[in-house]
Design a protein around this motif. Structure first.
Motif, PDB file in Angstrom:
ATOM      1  N   ASP A  71      89.235  64.805  63.641  1.00  0.00           N
ATOM      2  CA  ASP A  71      89.573  64.255  62.318  1.00  0.00           C
ATOM      3  C   ASP A  71      88.348  64.053  61.427  1.00  0.00           C
ATOM      4  OD1 ASP A  71      88.423  61.960  63.364  1.00  0.00           O
ATOM      5  OD2 ASP A  71      90.197  60.702  63.118  1.00  0.00           O
ATOM      6  N   ASP A  72      87.254  64.717  61.749  1.00  0.00           N
ATOM      7  CA  ASP A  72      86.031  64.617  60.949  1.00  0.00           C
ATOM      8  C   ASP A  72      85.989  65.601  59.787  1.00  0.00           C
ATOM      9  OD1 ASP A  72      85.000  62.533  62.417  1.00  0.00           O
ATOM     10  OD2 ASP A  72      83.796  63.819  63.719  1.00  0.00           O
ATOM     11  N   TYR A  73      86.950  66.508  59.711  1.00  0.00           N
ATOM     12  CA  TYR A  73      86.965  67.524  58.658  1.00  0.00           C
ATOM     13  C   TYR A  73      87.662  66.982  57.413  1.00  0.00           C
ATOM     14  CZ  TYR A  73      85.553  70.594  62.435  1.00  0.00           C
ATOM     15  OH  TYR A  73      84.885  71.159  63.483  1.00  0.00           O
ATOM     16  N   LYS A  74      86.976  66.041  56.743  1.00  0.00           N
ATOM     17  CA  LYS A  74      87.575  65.414  55.564  1.00  0.00           C
ATOM     18  C   LYS A  74      86.658  65.529  54.367  1.00  0.00           C
ATOM     19  CE  LYS A  74      90.634  62.284  57.857  1.00  0.00           C
ATOM     20  NZ  LYS A  74      90.985  60.953  58.182  1.00  0.00           N
ATOM     21  N   LEU A  75      87.284  65.724  53.219  1.00  0.00           N
ATOM     22  CA  LEU A  75      86.548  65.697  51.965  1.00  0.00           C
ATOM     23  C   LEU A  75      86.238  64.241  51.623  1.00  0.00           C
ATOM     24  CD1 LEU A  75      88.648  68.248  49.860  1.00  0.00           C
ATOM     25  CD2 LEU A  75      86.735  68.690  51.401  1.00  0.00           C
ATOM     26  N   THR A 127      90.853  63.856  51.874  1.00  0.00           N
ATOM     27  CA  THR A 127      91.715  65.003  52.148  1.00  0.00           C
ATOM     28  C   THR A 127      91.306  65.675  53.459  1.00  0.00           C
ATOM     29  OG1 THR A 127      92.009  65.397  49.782  1.00  0.00           O
ATOM     30  CG2 THR A 127      92.552  67.223  51.267  1.00  0.00           C
ATOM     31  N   ASP A 128      92.270  65.848  54.361  1.00  0.00           N
ATOM     32  CA  ASP A 128      92.031  66.501  55.649  1.00  0.00           C
ATOM     33  C   ASP A 128      92.063  68.011  55.446  1.00  0.00           C
ATOM     34  OD1 ASP A 128      92.124  67.547  58.229  1.00  0.00           O
ATOM     35  OD2 ASP A 128      93.501  66.022  58.959  1.00  0.00           O
ATOM     36  N   VAL A 129      90.970  68.685  55.787  1.00  0.00           N
ATOM     37  CA  VAL A 129      90.895  70.137  55.603  1.00  0.00           C
ATOM     38  C   VAL A 129      90.640  70.867  56.928  1.00  0.00           C
ATOM     39  CG1 VAL A 129      90.190  70.012  53.180  1.00  0.00           C
ATOM     40  CG2 VAL A 129      88.432  70.020  54.964  1.00  0.00           C
ATOM     41  N   ARG A 130      90.970  70.224  58.037  1.00  0.00           N
ATOM     42  CA  ARG A 130      90.665  70.831  59.342  1.00  0.00           C
ATOM     43  C   ARG A 130      91.347  72.171  59.569  1.00  0.00           C
ATOM     44  NH1 ARG A 130      93.355  66.496  63.370  1.00  0.00           N
ATOM     45  NH2 ARG A 130      93.802  65.341  61.482  1.00  0.00           N
ATOM     46  N   TYR A 131      92.457  72.427  58.865  1.00  0.00           N
ATOM     47  CA  TYR A 131      93.189  73.678  59.076  1.00  0.00           C
ATOM     48  C   TYR A 131      92.845  74.772  58.060  1.00  0.00           C
ATOM     49  CZ  TYR A 131      95.754  70.597  62.131  1.00  0.00           C
ATOM     50  OH  TYR A 131      96.074  69.696  63.117  1.00  0.00           O
ATOM     51  N   ASP A 141      83.776  78.789  57.542  1.00  0.00           N
ATOM     52  CA  ASP A 141      82.665  78.719  56.583  1.00  0.00           C
ATOM     53  C   ASP A 141      83.130  78.159  55.240  1.00  0.00           C
ATOM     54  OD1 ASP A 141      80.994  79.738  58.478  1.00  0.00           O
ATOM     55  OD2 ASP A 141      80.806  81.722  57.568  1.00  0.00           O
ATOM     56  N   MET A 142      84.310  78.564  54.822  1.00  0.00           N
ATOM     57  CA  MET A 142      84.856  78.067  53.554  1.00  0.00           C
ATOM     58  C   MET A 142      85.160  76.566  53.666  1.00  0.00           C
ATOM     59  SD  MET A 142      88.000  79.488  51.251  1.00  0.00           S
ATOM     60  CE  MET A 142      89.363  78.801  52.159  1.00  0.00           C
ATOM     61  N   ARG A 143      85.742  76.157  54.794  1.00  0.00           N
ATOM     62  CA  ARG A 143      86.036  74.743  55.044  1.00  0.00           C
ATOM     63  C   ARG A 143      84.743  73.920  55.012  1.00  0.00           C
ATOM     64  NH1 ARG A 143      88.540  74.425  60.342  1.00  0.00           N
ATOM     65  NH2 ARG A 143      86.432  74.707  61.083  1.00  0.00           N
ATOM     66  N   SER A 144      83.715  74.407  55.678  1.00  0.00           N
ATOM     67  CA  SER A 144      82.434  73.689  55.719  1.00  0.00           C
ATOM     68  C   SER A 144      81.843  73.536  54.326  1.00  0.00           C
ATOM     69  CB  SER A 144      81.439  74.413  56.626  1.00  0.00           C
ATOM     70  OG  SER A 144      81.888  74.391  57.954  1.00  0.00           O
ATOM     71  N   GLN A 145      81.921  74.603  53.532  1.00  0.00           N
ATOM     72  CA  GLN A 145      81.378  74.529  52.173  1.00  0.00           C
ATOM     73  C   GLN A 145      82.174  73.554  51.309  1.00  0.00           C
ATOM     74  OE1 GLN A 145      78.409  76.233  51.457  1.00  0.00           O
ATOM     75  NE2 GLN A 145      78.444  74.699  49.858  1.00  0.00           N
ATOM     76  N   ASP A 161      80.398  70.404  49.611  1.00  0.00           N
ATOM     77  CA  ASP A 161      80.468  70.224  48.162  1.00  0.00           C
ATOM     78  C   ASP A 161      81.057  68.873  47.786  1.00  0.00           C
ATOM     79  OD1 ASP A 161      79.380  72.746  47.817  1.00  0.00           O
ATOM     80  OD2 ASP A 161      81.296  73.710  47.313  1.00  0.00           O
ATOM     81  N   SER A 162      82.019  68.388  48.565  1.00  0.00           N
ATOM     82  CA  SER A 162      82.653  67.104  48.237  1.00  0.00           C
ATOM     83  C   SER A 162      81.723  65.923  48.503  1.00  0.00           C
ATOM     84  CB  SER A 162      83.957  66.935  49.016  1.00  0.00           C
ATOM     85  OG  SER A 162      83.740  66.500  50.337  1.00  0.00           O
ATOM     86  N   TRP A 163      80.760  66.090  49.426  1.00  0.00           N
ATOM     87  CA  TRP A 163      79.825  65.014  49.753  1.00  0.00           C
ATOM     88  C   TRP A 163      78.500  65.147  49.000  1.00  0.00           C
ATOM     89  CZ3 TRP A 163      81.514  60.696  51.575  1.00  0.00           C
ATOM     90  CH2 TRP A 163      82.669  60.690  52.348  1.00  0.00           C
ATOM     91  N   LEU A 164      78.454  66.007  48.003  1.00  0.00           N
ATOM     92  CA  LEU A 164      77.293  66.127  47.127  1.00  0.00           C
ATOM     93  C   LEU A 164      77.067  64.768  46.455  1.00  0.00           C
ATOM     94  CD1 LEU A 164      75.490  68.510  45.924  1.00  0.00           C
ATOM     95  CD2 LEU A 164      76.995  68.341  43.967  1.00  0.00           C
ATOM     96  N   VAL A 165      75.836  64.288  46.439  1.00  0.00           N
ATOM     97  CA  VAL A 165      75.538  62.989  45.825  1.00  0.00           C
ATOM     98  C   VAL A 165      75.566  63.152  44.311  1.00  0.00           C
ATOM     99  CG1 VAL A 165      73.869  61.112  45.609  1.00  0.00           C
ATOM    100  CG2 VAL A 165      74.171  62.263  47.808  1.00  0.00           C
ATOM    101  N   LYS A 166      76.477  62.464  43.689  1.00  0.00           N
ATOM    102  CA  LYS A 166      76.615  62.533  42.233  1.00  0.00           C
ATOM    103  C   LYS A 166      75.548  61.670  41.569  1.00  0.00           C
ATOM    104  CE  LYS A 166      80.712  64.562  42.821  1.00  0.00           C
ATOM    105  NZ  LYS A 166      80.644  65.066  44.151  1.00  0.00           N
TER     106      LYS A 166
END
Length: 195
Positions: free
Chosen positions: A154-158, A162-166, A171-175, A179-184
């Protein structure tokens, strides 16, 4: 999770909704582009309350934006200590090939510790970043490194939860996650492709 990005990202931070009296903190990392198009760790920064400590792979340490004279290490405050050493003297177990790698280590009063290798003068050396987090923070964290609840599935979250594990391909999931954890609103991210 593997991704290539040369920006500043939230590696781990406390989930403020779940703290229950624990000390809040944030650990961010900044990657730099490598000659081959990949990215490597450039620095790690920890924010504890209104204090900020940055350690670079070049061996520089900044506290609240002010560079420390490396000859003054260890640097000790009420809430943290920064010291130099070698990987084998601060962490166990360590692979034999990395035992003598130079490191900077940040140790906090609330037992969250960060150890980062320092590049040798000739530019060689291995890149290691190690976080030690006490069990009291289990399930109370979020970021690129997950939630520390013992269930890696359950670590694949934006950043918005949002759960994106599936999502495929991986590579796309990782990116997407990175991108979601980019420091604003961070000066390190005021340039393309970070802004």
């Amino acid at each position: 999770m593997t991704y290539q990005g040369s920006c500043r990202y939230v590696l781990i931070k406390t989930d403020v909704r779940k703290l229950n009296g624990l000390t809040p903190f944030t650990v961010t990392v900044r990657n730099a582009a490598n000659n081959d198009g990949s990215s490597l760790l450039d620095d790690v920064e920890m924010t504890i309350g209104d204090r900020r400590v940055r350690m670079t792979v070049r061996g520089e340490v900044l506290v609240d934006g002010i560079p420390l004279d490396m000859e003054t290490l260890p640097f000790v405050t009420e809430s943290f200590k920064i010291r130099r050493g070698v990987l084998g003297s601060v962490l166990q177990p360590v692979p034999q090939r990395a035992i003598s790698e130079p490191v900077l280590r940040l140790e906090t009063a609330f037992l969250v510790n960060v150890t980062s290798t320092v590049r040798r003068f000739d530019g060689s050396g291995r890149h290691y970043l190690n976080l030690e987090v006490p069990a009291a923070y289990r399930g109370k964290l979020e970021g690129l490194a997950g939630n520390f609840n013992g269930d890696p599935s359950d670590d694949y979250k934006l950043a918005d939860g949002t759960d994106v594990r599936y999502i495929s391909p991986p590579d796309m999931r990782s990116q997407m996650i990175a991108d979601s954890w980019l420091v604003k609103n961070h000066p390190d991210n005021d340039r393309p492709p970070c802004n």
